[in-house]
Design a protein around this motif. Structure first.
Motif, PDB file in Angstrom:
ATOM      1  N   GLU A 547       0.965  -1.027   0.256  1.00  0.00           N
ATOM      2  CA  GLU A 547      -0.034   0.047   0.005  1.00  0.00           C
ATOM      3  C   GLU A 547       1.016   1.213  -0.005  1.00  0.00           C
ATOM      4  O   GLU A 547       0.417   2.197  -0.625  1.00  0.00           O
ATOM      5  N   LEU A 548       1.795   1.128   0.964  1.00  0.00           N
ATOM      6  CA  LEU A 548       2.880   2.459   0.794  1.00  0.00           C
ATOM      7  C   LEU A 548       3.689   2.704  -0.678  1.00  0.00           C
ATOM      8  O   LEU A 548       3.752   3.796  -0.939  1.00  0.00           O
ATOM      9  N   MET A 549       3.899   1.543  -0.987  1.00  0.00           N
ATOM     10  CA  MET A 549       4.443   1.701  -2.255  1.00  0.00           C
ATOM     11  C   MET A 549       3.685   2.189  -3.549  1.00  0.00           C
ATOM     12  O   MET A 549       4.202   2.909  -4.172  1.00  0.00           O
ATOM     13  N   ASP A 550       2.539   1.643  -3.423  1.00  0.00           N
ATOM     14  CA  ASP A 550       1.602   1.879  -4.562  1.00  0.00           C
ATOM     15  C   ASP A 550       1.390   3.475  -4.414  1.00  0.00           C
ATOM     16  O   ASP A 550       0.840   4.183  -5.040  1.00  0.00           O
ATOM     17  N   ARG A 551       1.116   3.895  -2.993  1.00  0.00           N
ATOM     18  CA  ARG A 551       0.695   5.455  -2.831  1.00  0.00           C
ATOM     19  C   ARG A 551       1.844   6.464  -3.310  1.00  0.00           C
ATOM     20  O   ARG A 551       1.553   7.740  -3.521  1.00  0.00           O
ATOM     21  N   ARG A 552       3.135   5.929  -3.385  1.00  0.00           N
ATOM     22  CA  ARG A 552       4.127   6.665  -3.694  1.00  0.00           C
ATOM     23  C   ARG A 552       4.604   8.027  -2.934  1.00  0.00           C
ATOM     24  O   ARG A 552       4.587   9.210  -3.709  1.00  0.00           O
ATOM     25  N   GLY A 553       4.370   7.884  -1.848  1.00  0.00           N
ATOM     26  CA  GLY A 553       4.261   8.898  -0.750  1.00  0.00           C
ATOM     27  C   GLY A 553       5.858   9.033  -0.177  1.00  0.00           C
ATOM     28  O   GLY A 553       6.954   8.601  -0.821  1.00  0.00           O
ATOM     29  N   TYR A 554       5.892   9.334   0.946  1.00  0.00           N
ATOM     30  CA  TYR A 554       7.244   9.522   1.699  1.00  0.00           C
ATOM     31  C   TYR A 554       7.984   8.059   1.849  1.00  0.00           C
ATOM     32  O   TYR A 554       9.026   8.131   1.647  1.00  0.00           O
ATOM     33  N   PHE A 555       7.169   7.316   2.311  1.00  0.00           N
ATOM     34  CA  PHE A 555       7.935   5.831   2.487  1.00  0.00           C
ATOM     35  C   PHE A 555       8.637   5.551   1.190  1.00  0.00           C
ATOM     36  O   PHE A 555       9.725   4.825   1.025  1.00  0.00           O
ATOM     37  N   TYR A 556       7.840   5.549  -0.047  1.00  0.00           N
ATOM     38  CA  TYR A 556       8.292   5.244  -1.455  1.00  0.00           C
ATOM     39  C   TYR A 556       9.424   6.025  -1.636  1.00  0.00           C
ATOM     40  O   TYR A 556      10.498   5.269  -2.214  1.00  0.00           O
ATOM     41  N   GLY A 557       9.741   7.259  -1.242  1.00  0.00           N
ATOM     42  CA  GLY A 557      10.807   7.908  -1.564  1.00  0.00           C
ATOM     43  C   GLY A 557      11.988   7.574  -0.789  1.00  0.00           C
ATOM     44  O   GLY A 557      12.900   7.346  -1.447  1.00  0.00           O
ATOM     45  N   LEU A 558      11.778   7.227   0.279  1.00  0.00           N
ATOM     46  CA  LEU A 558      12.792   6.690   1.150  1.00  0.00           C
ATOM     47  C   LEU A 558      13.364   5.356   0.644  1.00  0.00           C
ATOM     48  O   LEU A 558      14.523   5.085   0.516  1.00  0.00           O
ATOM     49  N   LYS A 559      12.342   4.409   0.420  1.00  0.00           N
ATOM     50  CA  LYS A 559      12.612   3.325  -0.383  1.00  0.00           C
ATOM     51  C   LYS A 559      13.575   3.378  -1.544  1.00  0.00           C
ATOM     52  O   LYS A 559      14.660   2.604  -1.783  1.00  0.00           O
ATOM     53  N   LYS A 560      13.267   4.042  -2.432  1.00  0.00           N
ATOM     54  CA  LYS A 560      13.869   4.474  -3.632  1.00  0.00           C
ATOM     55  C   LYS A 560      15.231   4.926  -3.402  1.00  0.00           C
ATOM     56  O   LYS A 560      16.372   4.451  -4.041  1.00  0.00           O
ATOM     57  N   ILE A 561      15.481   5.958  -2.212  1.00  0.00           N
ATOM     58  CA  ILE A 561      16.830   6.522  -1.945  1.00  0.00           C
ATOM     59  C   ILE A 561      17.644   5.220  -1.536  1.00  0.00           C
ATOM     60  O   ILE A 561      18.900   5.040  -1.742  1.00  0.00           O
ATOM     61  N   GLU A 562      17.141   4.289  -0.530  1.00  0.00           N
ATOM     62  CA  GLU A 562      17.866   3.223  -0.023  1.00  0.00           C
ATOM     63  C   GLU A 562      18.357   2.349  -1.203  1.00  0.00           C
ATOM     64  O   GLU A 562      19.388   1.873  -1.421  1.00  0.00           O
ATOM     65  N   GLU A 563      17.332   2.017  -2.378  1.00  0.00           N
ATOM     66  CA  GLU A 563      17.782   1.164  -3.276  1.00  0.00           C
ATOM     67  C   GLU A 563      18.888   1.909  -4.115  1.00  0.00           C
ATOM     68  O   GLU A 563      19.905   1.150  -4.445  1.00  0.00           O
ATOM     69  N   GLN A 564      18.978   2.990  -4.167  1.00  0.00           N
ATOM     70  CA  GLN A 564      20.113   3.805  -5.038  1.00  0.00           C
ATOM     71  C   GLN A 564      21.368   3.706  -4.403  1.00  0.00           C
ATOM     72  O   GLN A 564      22.420   3.577  -5.022  1.00  0.00           O
ATOM     73  N   VAL A 565      21.206   3.954  -2.874  1.00  0.00           N
ATOM     74  CA  VAL A 565      22.452   3.761  -2.092  1.00  0.00           C
ATOM     75  C   VAL A 565      23.156   2.467  -2.399  1.00  0.00           C
ATOM     76  O   VAL A 565      24.445   2.338  -2.434  1.00  0.00           O
ATOM     77  N   PHE A 566      22.218   1.445  -2.115  1.00  0.00           N
ATOM     78  CA  PHE A 566      22.865   0.028  -2.038  1.00  0.00           C
ATOM     79  C   PHE A 566      22.908  -0.585  -3.085  1.00  0.00           C
ATOM     80  O   PHE A 566      23.476  -1.838  -3.131  1.00  0.00           O
ATOM     81  N   VAL A 567      22.317  -0.422  -4.333  1.00  0.00           N
ATOM     82  CA  VAL A 567      22.486  -1.095  -5.651  1.00  0.00           C
ATOM     83  C   VAL A 567      24.061  -0.860  -6.177  1.00  0.00           C
ATOM     84  O   VAL A 567      24.295   0.367  -6.449  1.00  0.00           O
TER      85      VAL A 567
END
Length: 567
Positions: A547-567
């Motif tokens: 639900e949070l990923m589909d909403r593309r809100g604050y949590f989505y932004g944090l997750k994308k930042i984490e993926e960019q850092v650790f990928v």
């Protein structure tokens, strides 16, 4: 005197010893006065008579008075010190009883070094209350009153001189110097606390100071604190010497005026010269006892400050709640919860509301400083909210005893203490009845099967890595076996693969338990039933992972930042 009320009543609990100390102190003072008075009378009598019988009796009286003075002084010291040490025991017990309920949140208000200084140094300072503050003026006053009464039989004017001197040294001088001392800006207790706090910080942070090449600067600050403490002690010493000098001068002047008055009345024939030396020596003996009063203002102020500093630690009202948490899994409801740390204008939590069903798995995430750990402290009742309410089932947390709350939880904090001992002794803190097989099973669950139960653990777990300490804390939680888990960054020092395997083991073994996990790591949250997202103390999003990923809100932004850092 208001600050010393508790100490005063604790002292009076030993009223028998206090009364005996006063009685024997009075007798010792009288014996000393009688010894000098008899000496003066013997000198005069020897000059005026040749009767050996009278002289032998007087000489025997001198020995008797000397022996009585020694015995009564010993008894006075015995009972006064016994009363003091017993009072200190009562004080420590009373202080600990009031401190213990406040212990979880005490370090939010006091630095550890300053707290230690108060608990040890200030309690020790109060040993002087009976011996140097309460007891001396009573005994000295009684001796001087008896001296005035005795002198009045021979010369009323000389008795009035002794009375005037007694009032001056027992009442006026101590009161004057006590007020003068209170107006002083320095206070040894305060500077001692500052020095203890600075010393503790210096020792705790020594390694970091060395690494960052800041040791010299911090050493200079510590030296400044030591100098202030030393200066305060020197000022106290100088003030005490000044008071002693003034007291000795007043006592000498009183005896001098007794001599002058007596000489005048001998010259007029109103007083027999036989008694002049005796009365002068009696006054000298009486005023010889005023020495301890010189230190009274210093010890009174020291005791007053020490009592005030101790009261500041325990002045918070203890939690007298008696309620307990319901048995088994419960739902958690948080309604409009707000919290502000003492002396902080910023709200750490601002009107946070949510509901966690029983048996659910919830992750609380957000950037550093968002209020995650503060929320956990409120759930543990370590801190009390300024507004709002927390309920476990149908019971309000505000009506529960903190100990009853912790008893029903498996808790792992960011920092967990480990005692000097063994792996086994540190595990048994959670469950003393656990057998060796259960202890080894707990170690296996957290991937610490390589550790022997008999392996040593140094103070604060210095010989364990950060990850080992976190997993050992989790093993303790496994052993406790309650149905509600509160985990604050439990695996921040553990590699992701190991952490996820432990979580999987945890959820598999306890499918019906309620989990609240605080984490900055956003990986592996797909298995959580609910995710709460905090920012700047406010709950800005909640829902499951998808639900949070589909909403593309604050949590989505944090997750994308984490993926960019650790990928």
């Amino acid at each position: 005197m208001g600050e010393l009320k508790t100490v005063f009543w604790l002292t009076l609990k030993e009223k028998r010893d206090v009364a005996l100390a006063v009685v024997f102190g009075f007798l010792a003072g009288l014996a000393g006065v009688a010894l000098l008075g008899a000496s003066g009378y013997l000198i005069s009598k020897a000059a005026l008579t040749a009767q050996m019988t009278t002289l032998v009796v007087m000489a025997a009286s001198l020995k008797l008075f000397g022996f009585a003075a020694a015995i009564t002084r010993y008894a006075e010291r015995l009972f006064s010190h016994r009363a003091t040490f017993t009072m200190l025991g009562h004080l420590r017990g009373s202080f600990f009883e009031r401190l213990a309920p406040l212990a979880p949140g005490i370090f939010q208000r006091h630095q550890s070094g300053d707290l230690l200084s108060r608990i040890v140094g200030d309690v020790e300072s109060l040993q002087n209350f009976l011996l140097r503050v309460l007891y001396p003026p009573i005994v000295v006053g009684m001796v001087l009153v008896a001296t005035v009464f005795f002198t009045s039989f021979y010369s009323l004017p000389m008795a009035l001189v002794v009375l005037a001197g007694a009032i001056f040294v027992v009442v006026i001088l101590p009161a004057f110097f006590a007020l003068r001392r209170r107006k002083k800006t320095h206070a040894t207790g305060e500077t001692r606390g500052e020095f203890a706090a600075a010393s503790a910080e210096f020792l705790y942070g020594f390694k970091d100071l060395k690494i960052h090449l800041a040791l010299d600067q911090k050493s200079a600050e510590l030296q400044d604190a030591a100098n202030r403490y030393e200066q305060a002690q020197q000022n106290e010493g100088l003030e005490e010497n000044r008071v002693q000098s003034v007291n000795a001068l007043v006592a000498f002047l009183a005896s001098f005026f007794v001599l002058a008055t007596g000489a005048y009345f001998v010259s007029t024939g109103e007083l027999s010269g036989l008694y002049l030396a005796m009365l002068v020596m009696v006054s000298l003996g009486a005023f010889e006892n005023v020495g301890p009063l010189a230190a009274l203002p210093a010890y009174y102020e020291e005791s007053r400050i020490a009592a005030r500093r101790l009261e500041e630690v325990v002045d918070e009202e203890p939690d007298n709640s008696t309620g307990a948490m319901p048995e088994g899994p419960v739902d958690i409801r948080v309604d409009q919860l707000s919290y502000r740390y003492p002396d902080d204008s910023r709200l750490s939590l601002d009107e946070v509301s949510f509901r966690l069903p029983q048996g659910s798995k919830t992750a609380i995430v957000g950037p550093s400083g968002s209020g995650k750990s503060t929320l956990l402290q409120l759930l543990l009742k370590v801190a009390i909210p300024v507004e709002g309410e927390i309920r476990f089932g149908n019971e309000a947390l505000s009506g529960m005893r903190p100990e009853n709350v912790w008893e029903r939880m498996n808790i792992v904090l960011q920092e967990n203490h480990f005692f000097s001992g063994t792996i086994e002794s540190n595990l048994r803190i959670a469950n003393e009845q656990a057998d060796a097989e259960q202890l080894r099973e707990a170690l296996e669950l957290v991937r610490l099967e390589h550790l022997e139960l008999s392996a040593p653990v140094y103070e604060k777990g210095r010989n364990l890595s950060g990850g080992e300490k976190q997993r050992l804390a989790m093993a303790r939680a496994f052993l406790k076996g309650e149905r509600l888990w509160l985990l604050d960054e439990p695996f921040s020092s553990v590699d992701g693969v190991t952490a996820q395997s432990i979580y999987s083991e945890l959820f598999t073994h306890h499918p019906q338990d309620t989990f609240v996990i605080i984490s900055h790591d956003l990986s592996g949250l797909e298995s959580m039933d609910r995710i709460l997202v905090l920012e700047n103390g406010r709950l800005i999003e909640q829902g499951n992972y998808q639900e949070l990923m589909d909403r593309r809100g604050y949590f989505y932004g944090l997750k994308k930042i984490e993926e960019q850092v650790f990928v």
